[in-house]
Design an enzyme around this catalytic site. Structure first.
Site, PDB file in Angstrom:
ATOM      1  N   HIS B  57      58.746  70.554  67.952  1.00  0.00           N
ATOM      2  CA  HIS B  57      58.279  70.396  69.233  1.00  0.00           C
ATOM      3  C   HIS B  57      56.958  69.318  68.954  1.00  0.00           C
ATOM      4  O   HIS B  57      56.525  69.233  67.863  1.00  0.00           O
ATOM      5  CB  HIS B  57      57.552  71.572  69.825  1.00  0.00           C
ATOM      6  CG  HIS B  57      58.501  72.489  70.434  1.00  0.00           C
ATOM      7  ND1 HIS B  57      58.037  73.707  71.369  1.00  0.00           N
ATOM      8  CD2 HIS B  57      59.727  72.600  70.741  1.00  0.00           C
ATOM      9  CE1 HIS B  57      59.053  74.125  71.795  1.00  0.00           C
ATOM     10  NE2 HIS B  57      60.079  73.572  71.325  1.00  0.00           N
ATOM     11  N   GLU B  59      53.901  69.196  69.663  1.00  0.00           N
ATOM     12  CA  GLU B  59      52.734  69.615  68.848  1.00  0.00           C
ATOM     13  C   GLU B  59      52.920  70.038  67.744  1.00  0.00           C
ATOM     14  O   GLU B  59      51.958  69.603  66.724  1.00  0.00           O
ATOM     15  CB  GLU B  59      52.299  70.837  69.753  1.00  0.00           C
ATOM     16  CG  GLU B  59      51.942  70.431  71.324  1.00  0.00           C
ATOM     17  CD  GLU B  59      53.329  70.815  72.192  1.00  0.00           C
ATOM     18  OE1 GLU B  59      54.447  70.550  71.755  1.00  0.00           O
ATOM     19  OE2 GLU B  59      53.170  71.992  72.950  1.00  0.00           O
ATOM     20  N   CYS B  87      53.917  75.969  74.311  1.00  0.00           N
ATOM     21  CA  CYS B  87      54.694  77.164  74.318  1.00  0.00           C
ATOM     22  C   CYS B  87      54.165  78.148  73.213  1.00  0.00           C
ATOM     23  O   CYS B  87      53.050  78.028  72.620  1.00  0.00           O
ATOM     24  CB  CYS B  87      56.290  77.060  73.693  1.00  0.00           C
ATOM     25  SG  CYS B  87      56.346  76.824  71.951  1.00  0.00           S
ATOM     26  N   CYS B  90      53.777  76.723  69.509  1.00  0.00           N
ATOM     27  CA  CYS B  90      52.736  75.586  69.594  1.00  0.00           C
ATOM     28  C   CYS B  90      51.261  76.087  69.778  1.00  0.00           C
ATOM     29  O   CYS B  90      50.404  75.671  69.252  1.00  0.00           O
ATOM     30  CB  CYS B  90      53.139  74.545  70.470  1.00  0.00           C
ATOM     31  SG  CYS B  90      54.826  73.650  69.869  1.00  0.00           S
TER      32      CYS B  90
END
Lengths: 153, 153
Positions: B57, B59, B87, B90
């Site tokens: 992801h 992040e 999420c 993260c």
């Protein structure tokens, strides 16, 4: 605590060997292995300090390695063994990778995210199917952590 | 929705450029940048599909890059800008890296972990000091996601 199968004990033994390596490196001793079809496809331990990386927990490292080896991000057919209850980051990664089964040792009442502080992989809104088994070789998994912190004091 | 400063809008613009790159690559369009002392020290976007990596992801990628550049895992002096609410994975990484401030765009009612489904960085048991600001350029951050899913149908 649930009863452990011989297979679970054998794989947790491997995770404990990884935790012992972490301790030797001055890292908080947590180890993890990822098993698919009876084969260990990734094994690693916490490397946060040496790697200077906040994300370098044992679980993240084995998930990344398994994804790389299998060239896919869905790991529903695999089991993650880890000596300590995953933190929110790692529990989120377990969910994101759709890992089929998680077997962990010691619970983490402070930040555990597979039932203690949060229950991320089994949150009803996430519709995940992860099976979680807690407390496998819990005493040994906890002891290696306690000894590490006692020595460090 | 909170009022955005010019600085916040400017940095979210950069995160949106990263999200646009993700869309071009067929990835769910989420972009992130990490700012320290007025400098962008890491920028990236979701790369899950192309990297075959459940942890890739936006992040996580910027946190890893920033840790590597600064050679430390504590990023308390930095601000993470991300187009969508982080999420659980993260949000857990944000906590693990002790990121000082998170500014995000669109909320995620399904899996958002900075206030929607979970509130990980501000959970009282974790004693974190992260400041979270939501809803910055939210409409544009949401639109790029909606357009992506409409095209994919």
């Amino acid at each position: 605590m649930e009863l452990a199968t011989d297979e679970e004990k054998m794989y947790m033994e491997e995770a404990l060997k990884e935790a012992a390596l972490a301790a030797l490196e001055g890292e908080i001793p947590v180890g993890a292995i990822l098993v698919q079809d009876g084969r260990v496809i990734a094994r690693n331990h916490n490397r946060r300090e040496r790697a200077h990386d906040a994300t370098a927990h044992a679980e993240i490292l084995v998930i990344r390695e398994a994804c790389e080896k299998l060239r896919r991000w869905r790991l529903a057919d695999s089991t993650l063994y880890v000596t300590m209850e995953p933190c929110p980051m790692c529990a989120g990664a377990i969910y994101n990778a759709r890992i089929g089964r998680v077997v962990f040792g010691a619970s983490d009442s402070v930040a555990g995210a597979c039932g203690s502080l949060f229950q991320i992989p089994l949150h009803p809104s996430l519709h995940a199917n992860t099976i979680i088994k807690a407390g496998i070789e819990a005493e040994r998994c906890k002891k290696i952590l306690q000894e590490f912190f006692t020595r460090r004091r």
